[in-house]
Write a protein that holds these residues in place. Structure first.
Motif, PDB file in Angstrom:
ATOM      1  N   ILE A 218      44.378  32.108   0.964  1.00  0.00           N
ATOM      2  CA  ILE A 218      43.542  31.458  -0.031  1.00  0.00           C
ATOM      3  C   ILE A 218      42.233  32.229  -0.166  1.00  0.00           C
ATOM      4  O   ILE A 218      41.645  32.675   0.813  1.00  0.00           O
ATOM      5  N   ASP A 219      41.814  32.412  -1.403  1.00  0.00           N
ATOM      6  CA  ASP A 219      40.586  33.155  -1.686  1.00  0.00           C
ATOM      7  C   ASP A 219      39.899  32.504  -2.882  1.00  0.00           C
ATOM      8  O   ASP A 219      40.493  32.412  -3.963  1.00  0.00           O
ATOM      9  N   LYS A 220      38.690  32.018  -2.656  1.00  0.00           N
ATOM     10  CA  LYS A 220      37.900  31.381  -3.717  1.00  0.00           C
ATOM     11  C   LYS A 220      38.697  30.282  -4.414  1.00  0.00           C
ATOM     12  O   LYS A 220      38.678  30.140  -5.632  1.00  0.00           O
ATOM     13  N   GLY A 221      39.437  29.521  -3.614  1.00  0.00           N
ATOM     14  CA  GLY A 221      40.121  28.348  -4.145  1.00  0.00           C
ATOM     15  C   GLY A 221      41.452  28.590  -4.810  1.00  0.00           C
ATOM     16  O   GLY A 221      42.047  27.663  -5.364  1.00  0.00           O
ATOM     17  N   THR A 222      41.977  29.798  -4.749  1.00  0.00           N
ATOM     18  CA  THR A 222      43.293  30.089  -5.318  1.00  0.00           C
ATOM     19  C   THR A 222      44.188  30.717  -4.250  1.00  0.00           C
ATOM     20  O   THR A 222      43.696  31.395  -3.339  1.00  0.00           O
ATOM     21  N   LEU A 223      45.491  30.505  -4.390  1.00  0.00           N
ATOM     22  CA  LEU A 223      46.452  30.970  -3.390  1.00  0.00           C
ATOM     23  C   LEU A 223      47.122  32.265  -3.806  1.00  0.00           C
ATOM     24  O   LEU A 223      47.464  32.457  -4.972  1.00  0.00           O
ATOM     25  N   SER A 224      47.337  33.133  -2.826  1.00  0.00           N
ATOM     26  CA  SER A 224      48.225  34.276  -3.030  1.00  0.00           C
ATOM     27  C   SER A 224      49.359  34.166  -2.016  1.00  0.00           C
ATOM     28  O   SER A 224      49.303  33.367  -1.081  1.00  0.00           O
ATOM     29  N   ASP A 225      50.378  34.999  -2.166  1.00  0.00           N
ATOM     30  CA  ASP A 225      51.645  34.816  -1.473  1.00  0.00           C
ATOM     31  C   ASP A 225      52.137  36.131  -0.872  1.00  0.00           C
ATOM     32  O   ASP A 225      53.148  36.677  -1.300  1.00  0.00           O
ATOM     33  N   PRO A 226      51.444  36.680   0.163  1.00  0.00           N
ATOM     34  CA  PRO A 226      51.796  38.016   0.638  1.00  0.00           C
ATOM     35  C   PRO A 226      53.149  38.128   1.325  1.00  0.00           C
ATOM     36  O   PRO A 226      53.699  39.213   1.412  1.00  0.00           O
ATOM     37  N   THR A 227      53.708  37.024   1.831  1.00  0.00           N
ATOM     38  CA  THR A 227      54.995  37.116   2.538  1.00  0.00           C
ATOM     39  C   THR A 227      56.080  36.280   1.886  1.00  0.00           C
ATOM     40  O   THR A 227      57.070  35.945   2.528  1.00  0.00           O
TER      41      THR A 227
END
Length: 243
Positions: A218-227
Motif C-alpha cells: 500500500i502506498d498513499k492509500g492505494t494498493l499494488s500487487d507485486p506477487t
C-alpha cells in the motif's frame, strides 16, 4: 460459486475518509482467499492500519462494498456484528489487553465469550502460554509484563479460538528476532489449518520468512500487487498446529 472462489473477504472499490478530510484509502479492490497468508506492507502513514480497521470491522468505509464470509457487511445489522467479529482474530499494535485480568485470563477471554465450557479452557490456554514462552507468567497482569510479553499474550489471545481470519498489525514489533520467527511460525501453523492470515508490517525482512506468502503493498492509500496476491491463488495443504 463456492466459498473458495468467492473468497473470505472481498473489497470492491472501497474508499475511506475521516471527517471532511481527503480519502486515506482510495479504490481499494481485492479478494482474500481461504488458506492463504498475506503480508500487507508499506511506509508509515501509507494506510495499513486504516485498511486493517476495515478488515476487522472497527470502521465502515466511506464508499464501496465489503463482503465477508459470504455476507455484505455494509448492510449487516448492528446486532449481527459481534458474531462476525468472533470469527476474526486481531493482534492490535497497542495490545489492548484487559488490565485487571491475568495473562491466562486474557488469552482465555475469546473462548469464554464464545461459550466454551471452563473444563475445556484450561488445557488449550496452557498450551498456548507454553508456545509463546509465557508459562511462568500465566498469573501476571499486563502492567507487570514487558512490552514483548504483552505482545505475546495479545497474539495468543488472537489465535486461541482458531479464527477464520487473522489480522495482525505489526505483530513482531516488540519482540526479539528469535521470538518474531517463532510467532510467524505460529501464524503459519494456524494458516495451514485454513485460517486466512493478514500480517501488516514495515519490516521487509519478514517477507522472506514465509515462502508461500503473498504481498500486498500500500502506498498513499492505494494498493499494488507485486506477487499476484489479488488474483485467485491455489489453496494450500492444511496441517496441525504445533503441540
Amino acid at each position: 460459486m463456492n466459498t473458495a472462489e468467492k473468497g473470505v473477504v472481498r473489497f470492491d472499490n472501497v474508499g475511506l475518509r475521516y471527517g471532511t478530510d481527503g480519502e486515506v484509502l482510495s479504490n481499494i479492490a481485492f479478494t482474500l482467499y481461504p488458506g492463504r497468508f498475506y503480508f500487507l506492507t508499506g511506509a508509515s502513514g501509507a494506510g495499513k492500519t486504516s485498511l486493517l480497521k476495515l478488515l476487522y470491522l472497527a470502521q465502515r468505509p466511506s464508499r464501496g462494498g465489503i463482503s465477508m464470509f459470504g455476507s455484505d457487511v455494509i448492510t449487516l445489522p448492528r446486532e449481527s456484528l459481534p458474531a462476525f467479529r468472533r470469527r476474526i482474530g486481531v493482534v492490535f499494535q497497542d495490545f489492548r489487553l484487559v488490565e485487571h485480568l491475568s495473562a491466562f485470563d486474557n488469552i482465555a477471554l475469546p473462548l469464554r465469550v464464545s461459550g466454551v465450557r471452563e473444563a475445556d479452557i484450561h488445557q488449550p490456554v496452557t498450551d498456548m502460554l507454553d508456545w509463546v514462552g509465557l508459562s511462568h507468567r500465566a498469573e501476571a497482569r499486563p502492567a507487570t509484563l514487558s512490552g514483548g510479553e504483552q505482545q505475546r499474550v495479545a497474539i495468543a489471545r488472537a489465535v486461541i479460538g482458531r479464527p477464520e481470519l487473522l489480522v495482525a498489525d505489526e505483530p513482531t514489533g516488540n519482540v526479539d528476532p528469535d521470538m518474531a520467527l517463532k510467532l510467524l511460525r505460529l501464524f503459519e501453523a494456524l494458516n495451514r489449518l485454513g485460517t486466512t492470515v493478514v500480517v501488516a508490517t514495515h519490516d521487509v525482512h519478514l517477507l522472506r520468512k514465509v515462502p508461500d506468502s503473498l504481498i500486498m503493498r500500500i502506498d498513499k492509500g492505494t494498493l499494488s500487487d507485486p506477487t499476484g496476491a489479488l488474483r485467485y491463488p491455489p489453496r494450500r495443504e492444511f496441517g496441525d498446529l504445533p503441540s
